[in-house]
Scaffold this active site. Structure first.
Site, PDB file in Angstrom:
ATOM      1  CD  GLU A 140     -14.909   4.622  95.310  1.00 34.47           C
ATOM      2  OE1 GLU A 140     -16.126   4.406  95.404  1.00 34.47           O
ATOM      3  OE2 GLU A 140     -14.168   4.754  96.289  1.00 34.47           O
ATOM      4  CD  GLU A 143     -17.585   7.382 101.071  1.00 31.16           C
ATOM      5  OE1 GLU A 143     -18.138   6.903 102.059  1.00 31.16           O
ATOM      6  OE2 GLU A 143     -17.812   6.977  99.910  1.00 31.16           O
TER       7      GLU A 143
HETATM    8  C1  GLA Z   1     -17.865   4.044  98.245  1.00 31.46           C
HETATM    9  C2  GLA Z   1     -16.586   3.389  98.736  1.00 31.46           C
HETATM   10  C3  GLA Z   1     -16.239   2.161  97.958  1.00 31.46           C
HETATM   11  C4  GLA Z   1     -17.445   1.323  97.633  1.00 31.46           C
HETATM   12  C5  GLA Z   1     -18.416   2.178  96.876  1.00 31.46           C
HETATM   13  C6  GLA Z   1     -19.610   1.455  96.331  1.00 31.46           C
HETATM   14  O1  GLA Z   1     -17.730   4.940  97.280  1.00 31.46           O
HETATM   15  O2  GLA Z   1     -15.485   4.246  98.719  1.00 31.46           O
HETATM   16  O3  GLA Z   1     -15.328   1.416  98.711  1.00 31.46           O
HETATM   17  O4  GLA Z   1     -17.973   0.813  98.813  1.00 31.46           O
HETATM   18  O5  GLA Z   1     -18.847   3.165  97.782  1.00 31.46           O
HETATM   19  O6  GLA Z   1     -19.883   0.275  96.934  1.00 31.46           O
END
Ligand code: GLA
Length: 366
Positions: free
Chosen positions: A266, A159
């Site tokens: 994710e 990010e």
């Molecule tokens: C982000 C992070 C993850 C996790 C998610 C949701 O996307 O990359 O490690 O913390 O949020 O909790």
């Protein structure tokens, strides 16, 4: 119904039954259904295996052949104070994956969240670029060397791209102290520490603008500076009625044109209305019952998504969910606590939902 109709009906039922049986015998779980296509992963939390009960452990080993550590490998839990390392959960995670033939991934080496301030401080003043780089190198190398050969790929940076269309990078302490090359430096240290390691850049909303173009710019810059980025992780925290199908396909095509693989890293599908992340965590919980109508809509959306993943199976190397079932999802507690969300393929008791049936059928022709 006459006798003839009855016999035809029985034959049909037996035939359908034996087809289902044949399917059940060849397809044990999600990972088997997609064995020829891509890895199926899940985020795993806590201290393994104790953090899950027997049924949950069976679910994990039946359906997933890849894993991401939910928390334990983030910067703060790994090294809360300079030189103080906490390896217990991470070691258990890697051991668990190895024992259960699950491909372990690492997450994450550079992130603005879950990152202690000591990285950026020098007594009462801000640390110099040189000092922050030294600490970053030490952090990355220590972790990569400890798990060398046992982790297939790392989300080296998480990010770093700004959500705003004005800025390229997110304004973080990494950017502030190191400068515009902070992402490059993290990748360079990771590559130097373990040249065999797969290198991933991971972020949300990079399938759409304004982040998609900036991600492409970043990936091109890294490659032109000699960093062999293996894959880009599209996080995939999507909402039930707002899954960006068209942008997603465009992004997959554009990333793969750079000769970079794509991971859905994710995945979940929020069924509750999102509220502003600034809503206090103590605000009353919103719940939405998992009605048959809702579960069917979710199954249809998951089917459309997996049809896209399957179509691009030459480019996509891993599809990982953020949690094993609806009892283990951050969306029960974000943006407010105590919600009753249903974003995954298995319900709160670990039983398959209609979305599971829809997803597992895709490789067999839908
Ligand atoms: C982000 C992070 C993850 C996790 C998610 C949701 O996307 O990359 O490690 O913390 O949020 O909790």
């Amino acid at each position: 119904m006459n006798r003839r109709e009855f016999l035809i009906g029985m034959a049909g039922a037996m035939c359908a039954g034996s087809l289902r049986l044949a399917h059940a015998q060849t397809v044990q779980g999600l990972k088997d259904a997609y064995a020829k296509d891509f890895l199926i992963g899940s985020a795993l939390g806590g201290h393994l295996p104790n953090s899950y009960n027997a049924k949950e452990l069976a679910l994990i080993t039946t359906h997933f052949n890849a894993a991401t550590p939910e928390v334990c490998m983030k910067p703060r839990p790994m090294q809360p104070k300079e030189g103080t390392w906490r390896f217990a959960d991470a070691d258990a995670y890697v051991d668990f994956c190895q024992k259960n033939s699950i491909v372990a991934f690492g997450h994450t080496l550079m992130w603005h969240e879950d990152c202690p301030d000591w990285f950026f401080e020098d007594g009462k003043t801000t640390a110099s670029r040189k000092l922050v780089l030294e600490r970053l190198r030490n952090h990355i190398q220590t972790i990569l060397l400890r798990y060398k050969g046992r982790i297939r790929g790392w989300d080296v940076v998480n990010e770093a791209i700004s959500d705003s269309s004005k800025d390229y990078f997110r304004k973080t302490k990494w950017l502030e102290t190191i400068g515009d090359d902070h992402v490059y430096q993290a990748f360079k240290f990771a590559h130097e520490a373990d040249p065999g390691m797969q290198l991933q850049y991971n972020d949300y909303s990079i399938e759409r603008e304004p982040k998609r173009s900036k991600t492409i710019k970043l990936l091109k810059e890294l490659k032109s500076k000699g960093i062999p980025v293996t894959a880009v992780g599209i996080q995939g925290h999507w909402q039930l009625d707002n899954v960006p199908f068209t942008d997603l396909e465009k992004a997959i095509n554009e990333f793969s044109a750079l000769d970079i693989k794509v991971m859905i890293s994710e995945l979940d599908m929020d069924v509750l209305p999102r509220r502003s992340p600034t809503t206090p965590a103590s605000a009353p919980a919103k719940t939405q019952p998992a009605t048959p109508e809702l579960l069917k809509r979710q199954a249809d959306q998951y089917a459309k998504l997996f049809a896209i993943f399957y179509k691009h199976r030459g480019v996509i190397t891993r599809v990982a969910f953020w949690g094993i079932d609806d009892a283990h999802t951050w969306l029960n507690n974000w943006p407010t606590r105590g919600r009753y969300n249903h974003p995954l393929l298995f319900d709160r008791n670990g039983n398959p939902k209609p979305a599971y049936d829809a997803v597992i059928r895709i490789p067999q022709g839908g």
